[in-house]
Scaffold this active site. Structure first.
Site, PDB file in Angstrom:
ATOM      1  N   GLN A 122      -4.242   2.537  14.782  1.00 23.08           N
ATOM      2  CA  GLN A 122      -3.088   3.034  13.966  1.00 23.08           C
ATOM      3  C   GLN A 122      -2.394   3.874  14.719  1.00 23.08           C
ATOM      4  O   GLN A 122      -0.989   4.005  14.656  1.00 23.08           O
ATOM      5  CB  GLN A 122      -3.557   3.622  12.682  1.00 23.08           C
ATOM      6  CG  GLN A 122      -2.378   3.872  11.732  1.00 23.08           C
ATOM      7  CD  GLN A 122      -3.142   4.554  10.392  1.00 23.08           C
ATOM      8  OE1 GLN A 122      -4.286   4.502  10.203  1.00 23.08           O
ATOM      9  NE2 GLN A 122      -2.162   5.171   9.514  1.00 23.08           N
ATOM     10  N   THR A 140      -4.454   6.958  -0.671  1.00 26.12           N
ATOM     11  CA  THR A 140      -5.754   7.432  -0.772  1.00 26.12           C
ATOM     12  C   THR A 140      -5.877   8.547  -1.767  1.00 26.12           C
ATOM     13  O   THR A 140      -4.921   9.353  -1.685  1.00 26.12           O
ATOM     14  CB  THR A 140      -6.083   7.994   0.783  1.00 26.12           C
ATOM     15  OG1 THR A 140      -5.882   6.923   1.626  1.00 26.12           O
ATOM     16  CG2 THR A 140      -7.570   8.512   0.869  1.00 26.12           C
ATOM     17  N   TYR A 165       1.447   5.641  -0.614  1.00 27.82           N
ATOM     18  CA  TYR A 165       0.964   6.973  -0.021  1.00 27.82           C
ATOM     19  C   TYR A 165       0.983   8.007  -0.815  1.00 27.82           C
ATOM     20  O   TYR A 165       1.838   9.097  -0.220  1.00 27.82           O
ATOM     21  CB  TYR A 165       1.698   6.883   1.327  1.00 27.82           C
ATOM     22  CG  TYR A 165       1.253   7.922   2.444  1.00 27.82           C
ATOM     23  CD1 TYR A 165       0.231   7.980   3.151  1.00 27.82           C
ATOM     24  CD2 TYR A 165       2.505   8.758   2.891  1.00 27.82           C
ATOM     25  CE1 TYR A 165       0.019   8.948   4.241  1.00 27.82           C
ATOM     26  CE2 TYR A 165       2.380   9.839   3.959  1.00 27.82           C
ATOM     27  CZ  TYR A 165       1.071   9.748   4.391  1.00 27.82           C
ATOM     28  OH  TYR A 165       0.874  10.876   5.526  1.00 27.82           O
ATOM     29  N   HIS A 216      -4.025  13.746   0.309  1.00 27.54           N
ATOM     30  CA  HIS A 216      -4.125  13.037   1.626  1.00 27.54           C
ATOM     31  C   HIS A 216      -2.832  13.231   2.369  1.00 27.54           C
ATOM     32  O   HIS A 216      -3.052  13.535   3.624  1.00 27.54           O
ATOM     33  CB  HIS A 216      -4.156  11.638   1.024  1.00 27.54           C
ATOM     34  CG  HIS A 216      -4.348  10.527   2.129  1.00 27.54           C
ATOM     35  ND1 HIS A 216      -5.230  10.549   2.995  1.00 27.54           N
ATOM     36  CD2 HIS A 216      -3.401   9.602   2.622  1.00 27.54           C
ATOM     37  CE1 HIS A 216      -5.097   9.500   3.847  1.00 27.54           C
ATOM     38  NE2 HIS A 216      -3.888   9.022   3.572  1.00 27.54           N
ATOM     39  N   ASP A 262      -9.075   0.359   1.558  1.00 24.75           N
ATOM     40  CA  ASP A 262      -8.214  -0.081   2.414  1.00 24.75           C
ATOM     41  C   ASP A 262      -8.647   0.461   3.807  1.00 24.75           C
ATOM     42  O   ASP A 262      -8.411   1.524   4.412  1.00 24.75           O
ATOM     43  CB  ASP A 262      -6.685   0.446   2.066  1.00 24.75           C
ATOM     44  CG  ASP A 262      -5.579   0.069   2.985  1.00 24.75           C
ATOM     45  OD1 ASP A 262      -5.731  -1.232   3.148  1.00 24.75           O
ATOM     46  OD2 ASP A 262      -4.887   0.877   3.772  1.00 24.75           O
ATOM     47  N   LYS A 268      -4.479  -1.942   9.541  1.00 24.12           N
ATOM     48  CA  LYS A 268      -4.545  -2.316   8.198  1.00 24.12           C
ATOM     49  C   LYS A 268      -4.829  -3.669   7.905  1.00 24.12           C
ATOM     50  O   LYS A 268      -4.666  -3.900   6.726  1.00 24.12           O
ATOM     51  CB  LYS A 268      -3.462  -1.669   7.245  1.00 24.12           C
ATOM     52  CG  LYS A 268      -3.127  -0.207   7.698  1.00 24.12           C
ATOM     53  CD  LYS A 268      -4.042   0.749   6.950  1.00 24.12           C
ATOM     54  CE  LYS A 268      -3.557   2.262   7.010  1.00 24.12           C
ATOM     55  NZ  LYS A 268      -4.265   2.932   5.895  1.00 24.12           N
ATOM     56  N   ASP A 305       0.847  -1.152   0.043  1.00 23.62           N
ATOM     57  CA  ASP A 305       0.143  -0.051  -0.044  1.00 23.62           C
ATOM     58  C   ASP A 305       0.958   1.149  -0.015  1.00 23.62           C
ATOM     59  O   ASP A 305       1.877   1.496   0.746  1.00 23.62           O
ATOM     60  CB  ASP A 305      -0.835  -0.011   1.173  1.00 23.62           C
ATOM     61  CG  ASP A 305      -2.008   0.900   1.063  1.00 23.62           C
ATOM     62  OD1 ASP A 305      -2.418   1.220  -0.019  1.00 23.62           O
ATOM     63  OD2 ASP A 305      -2.567   1.334   2.197  1.00 23.62           O
ATOM     64  N   GLU A 325      -8.911   3.854  -2.954  1.00 24.73           N
ATOM     65  CA  GLU A 325      -7.790   3.914  -3.764  1.00 24.73           C
ATOM     66  C   GLU A 325      -7.925   3.271  -4.995  1.00 24.73           C
ATOM     67  O   GLU A 325      -9.074   2.662  -5.129  1.00 24.73           O
ATOM     68  CB  GLU A 325      -6.509   3.039  -2.990  1.00 24.73           C
ATOM     69  CG  GLU A 325      -6.461   3.569  -1.611  1.00 24.73           C
ATOM     70  CD  GLU A 325      -5.124   2.647  -0.796  1.00 24.73           C
ATOM     71  OE1 GLU A 325      -4.370   2.384  -1.386  1.00 24.73           O
ATOM     72  OE2 GLU A 325      -5.291   3.079   0.438  1.00 24.73           O
ATOM     73  N   ARG A 378       0.823  16.304  12.596  1.00 23.62           N
ATOM     74  CA  ARG A 378       2.173  17.186  12.859  1.00 23.62           C
ATOM     75  C   ARG A 378       1.936  18.575  12.676  1.00 23.62           C
ATOM     76  O   ARG A 378       3.162  19.302  13.025  1.00 23.62           O
ATOM     77  CB  ARG A 378       3.291  16.567  12.075  1.00 23.62           C
ATOM     78  CG  ARG A 378       3.692  15.115  12.244  1.00 23.62           C
ATOM     79  CD  ARG A 378       4.789  14.451  11.302  1.00 23.62           C
ATOM     80  NE  ARG A 378       4.492  14.453   9.872  1.00 23.62           N
ATOM     81  CZ  ARG A 378       3.624  13.452   9.280  1.00 23.62           C
ATOM     82  NH1 ARG A 378       3.525  12.354  10.119  1.00 23.62           N
ATOM     83  NH2 ARG A 378       3.327  13.360   7.946  1.00 23.62           N
ATOM     84  N   GLU A 395     -10.175  12.525   6.755  1.00 23.03           N
ATOM     85  CA  GLU A 395      -9.967  13.907   6.302  1.00 23.03           C
ATOM     86  C   GLU A 395     -11.428  14.287   6.437  1.00 23.03           C
ATOM     87  O   GLU A 395     -11.427  15.745   6.445  1.00 23.03           O
ATOM     88  CB  GLU A 395      -9.610  13.600   4.859  1.00 23.03           C
ATOM     89  CG  GLU A 395      -8.086  13.170   4.834  1.00 23.03           C
ATOM     90  CD  GLU A 395      -7.493  12.690   3.407  1.00 23.03           C
ATOM     91  OE1 GLU A 395      -7.184  13.454   2.669  1.00 23.03           O
ATOM     92  OE2 GLU A 395      -7.934  11.360   3.099  1.00 23.03           O
ATOM     93  N   ARG A 434      -8.342   3.904  12.542  1.00 20.35           N
ATOM     94  CA  ARG A 434      -7.349   5.218  13.255  1.00 20.35           C
ATOM     95  C   ARG A 434      -6.776   4.911  14.637  1.00 20.35           C
ATOM     96  O   ARG A 434      -5.737   5.528  14.899  1.00 20.35           O
ATOM     97  CB  ARG A 434      -8.073   6.217  12.826  1.00 20.35           C
ATOM     98  CG  ARG A 434      -8.565   6.703  11.323  1.00 20.35           C
ATOM     99  CD  ARG A 434      -7.499   6.385  10.367  1.00 20.35           C
ATOM    100  NE  ARG A 434      -8.178   6.783   8.937  1.00 20.35           N
ATOM    101  CZ  ARG A 434      -7.454   6.535   7.603  1.00 20.35           C
ATOM    102  NH1 ARG A 434      -5.981   6.064   7.967  1.00 20.35           N
ATOM    103  NH2 ARG A 434      -7.694   6.576   6.715  1.00 20.35           N
ATOM    104  N   GLU A 443     -10.367   3.977   2.890  1.00 15.12           N
ATOM    105  CA  GLU A 443      -9.522   4.772   2.227  1.00 15.12           C
ATOM    106  C   GLU A 443      -9.830   4.454   0.817  1.00 15.12           C
ATOM    107  O   GLU A 443      -9.807   3.380   0.291  1.00 15.12           O
ATOM    108  CB  GLU A 443      -8.011   4.342   2.488  1.00 15.12           C
ATOM    109  CG  GLU A 443      -7.633   4.877   3.948  1.00 15.12           C
ATOM    110  CD  GLU A 443      -6.007   4.961   4.255  1.00 15.12           C
ATOM    111  OE1 GLU A 443      -5.495   4.134   3.400  1.00 15.12           O
ATOM    112  OE2 GLU A 443      -5.760   5.546   4.922  1.00 15.12           O
ATOM    113  N   THR A 454      -9.231  -5.670   2.952  1.00 11.15           N
ATOM    114  CA  THR A 454      -8.893  -4.524   2.043  1.00 11.15           C
ATOM    115  C   THR A 454      -9.709  -5.204   0.933  1.00 11.15           C
ATOM    116  O   THR A 454      -9.585  -6.272   0.432  1.00 11.15           O
ATOM    117  CB  THR A 454      -7.408  -4.495   1.388  1.00 11.15           C
ATOM    118  OG1 THR A 454      -6.641  -3.808   2.539  1.00 11.15           O
ATOM    119  CG2 THR A 454      -7.475  -3.430   0.396  1.00 11.15           C
TER     120      THR A 454
END
Lengths: 416, 416
Positions: B240, B349, B130, B135, B233, B253, B128, B203, B144, B363, B237, B201, B257
């Site tokens: 995670q 995503t 990113y 995203h 996916d 995860k 997978d 994808e 962050r 999101e 959260r 997610e 899927t």
């Protein structure tokens, strides 16, 4: 437990890796012959595929399970069948066995020195854990300082990540130094270059022998593990440092993972069970071990330069792990993740408390700042082209040992 | 390109997902019958296994490749064979085809509504990525802060991690809410509980159709991709957040899927090729695209509560990706990692620039702080038990579309 004596003398030597107490499972070929399933005993390999075809030793009375060059179909049969098969083979190889049987075995076996060894099972998926406390502390100290060495989740979760099954190879397979994106701390941009910090990780691999769907207990997980191998998780430290945030190691760990050629069964290791360490932080119920599920397995790594003799660079023990493979497997299923026969779980790097017990060159040379001196001259911070790395492991019994055979790999120069 | 007309009327409707231009590959069964390989056309499924067995349409003159319920053996044949097969089937289905042929096709086909759909291929390994910039920026901002949203390596590397192939399921498979270790910021210790922040997610998955060993170019990687699916996916959260440092997502995860049931071939998508965006930071040579390798594929997600009607919660486009699947695959091989037929690569995503283009509930609800309002009443921050999530995608041609079929999953309550 004492040595079980075999009529095959070579199996009774105290330093033989493969006494009657062991009977590990592998895949072999002789010359250009087809690959066959085999069992190691002393200095010979018993042709398990041949014994099955001849009707002399069958794991399943209904169907051939050893007619393909891997032990996966055998594993599918489950723990009772594993145990029955091993008991039957033990009887055939034990001192005092019927002479006609001995003749059959000799007919259906080869000298180990004549055989090439291959992957003993098809790897379904490969997961690598990070369950060595000394290793995690050492690496954490180098990367984040002694204060923040152990991540906050470490004492609660057997931290792991999914590796790449396609890169798992059997002992003896050469390993080509990888290219990758590398960026030094002072570089403005990354470049694509051969890794200059190529390393080993000394681990034990656990092989899942029964499928599951949904959360299983630690006790069930322990029963689902078919056997163990010694494992070298080759790691490109410079690629890893640049790529691993935020989603973990990827190409740094995808070049190769080498395993020893013989699956040592969980049953052969029963006398060597030991407990994981006492916990200062209690584990959640789903991770609590109902009994000793780790093993006392002595481990060492030898480094042999292209021109030169071997230096043993580390000695350690699997009993150093904070989490057993059973705990790792139970955690692996906690989200409902289906597990399959042939899944391979790496323990994480097995470092002991002292400097000479560390399971990677990153730790042994402390990030390259304290190079090792080799017995034949020269120093090493990381692996150099032409170096052969040999990982060995055995459980020590009373006058015998249960050995894994060598897990070896020679590093070839990067392509072009 | 315009619609290629078929003698099967249902294939000529402008909103049909499966016109003659598409011909996607799947696996189906009717009632209790065996699983068979099939090709979607209009409202029917052509029984490709049956056509092969009858000698009417063979991918390989020498050997059956569709006698097992997956397209992997077909993929092994390579791009020239893929193209020949598709051309032959196109001729059989095109307006004006011989009437005897039409009769054969009708005999060897079923109404789609009568069929159950299964996994179209065996997933070898699942990776997978990113690679959606919006995203990564959104998630990075939440975790962050806006200043450090995009990790320093992100504009240089298609960041990815290895996922869990055993957890990939076909559209329609129910998904059980996972348990896992969860620790709130103010909690002293983690607990083992059902995820309260279960998410999707959106994808696109790329399917590797040719094996490789060692670094391959982006151009070669592009040729090695057999086709594409829509992919969800599922992501916990809360699990995670606690587990993912330092080695990346693992059990968060691993529950499931979901992929759409039809492999849309790279060939069917040729008219919809588009380029990845211009780079402010140049890519290293090994990642440079020699031509347009991304696709213009319209995507949307519908959420249907157990009692209620569907709300379309997002609309976006695959063309938003920063890295193409070809770039991801080339990077995947950079360390020498062997790739195999059936490897599945998730794009990451796919979020667009606006709020209503975001590809995850994390999101869309901005970490749960801005719940969505559903058309049938109620709100959603994350997925609730009984919710059905339906991901859809199609490439829009002139008077026709190349569709993927629905990628759907209903969330069942956590066990016990």
């Amino acid at each position: 437990m004492a040595l079980r004596r075999s009529w095959l003398d070579s199996a009774n030597a105290p330093d033989c890796d493969f006494p009657l107490n062991n009977l590990p499972f592998g895949v072999f070929s002789v010359g250009d012959s087809d690959l066959r399933c085999g069992v190691a005993i002393g200095d010979r390999i018993v042709d398990a595929t041949g014994l099955e075809a001849a009707g002399l030793l069958r794991a399943d009375p209904q169907a051939d399970v050893l007619d393909a060059p891997f032990w996966n179909d055998f594993m599918e049969l489950g723990p009772a069948a594993w145990s029955r098969y091993r008991a039957a083979l033990t009887a055939m190889l034990a001192e005092g066995a019927d002479e006609a049987l001995q003749d059959h075995i000799i007919t259906h076996s080869v000298q180990m020195t004549r055989a090439a060894l291959h992957m003993p099972f098809r790897v379904s998926e490969y997961t690598d854990f990070y369950s060595g406390r000394h290793h995690a502390t050492n690496v954490g100290t180098m990367f984040r300082g002694a204060e923040n060495a152990l991540p906050p989740n470490w004492l609660h979760i057997p931290i792991g990540y999914n590796g790449r099954a396609s890169s798992v190879v059997v002992s003896g397979t050469p390993v080509t130094r990888p290219h990758g994106q590398i960026k030094g701390q002072d570089d403005a941009a990354p470049r694509f270059a051969p890794s200059a910090r190529f390393d080993i990780e000394l681990e034990i691999g656990a092989i899942v022998g029964q499928a599951s769907d949904g959360l299983i207990s630690v006790a069930q997980a322990f029963d689902n593990i078919f056997g163990y191998v010694v494992l070298n998780d080759w790691s490109a430290r410079d690629i890893q440092a640049w790529e691993y945030q935020p989603l973990g190691p990827f190409q740094a760990k995808a070049t190769a993972t080498t395993i020893s050629p013989w699956i040592v069964t969980a049953e052969a290791l029963v006398p060597f069970r030991t407990s994981t360490p006492a916990r200062e932080t209690p584990l959640l119920d789903y991770l609590t071990e109902p009994g000793p599920m780790l093993y006392d397995i002595t481990l060492e790594v030898g480094l042999t330069p292209e021109q030169g003799t071997e230096t043993v660079i580390t000695r350690t023990n699997y009993a150093e792990m904070y989490y057993s493979a059973a705990q790792q497997l139970a955690h692996h299923t906690s989200s409902g993740c289906p597990m399959r026969v042939g899944d391979l779980l790496g323990s994480g790097t097995i470092s002991g408390p002292e400097k000479h017990n560390r399971g990677s060159l990153l730790e042994l040379s402390w990030g390259g700042t304290e190079p090792l001196t080799l017995d034949s001259g020269g120093t090493r911070s990381f692996v150099e082209d032409g170096d052969t790395l040999t990982l060995r492991g055995h459980a020590q019994g009373d006058g015998y040992r249960v050995g894994f055979g060598a897990c070896t790999g020679t590093v070839l120069p990067a392509r072009r």
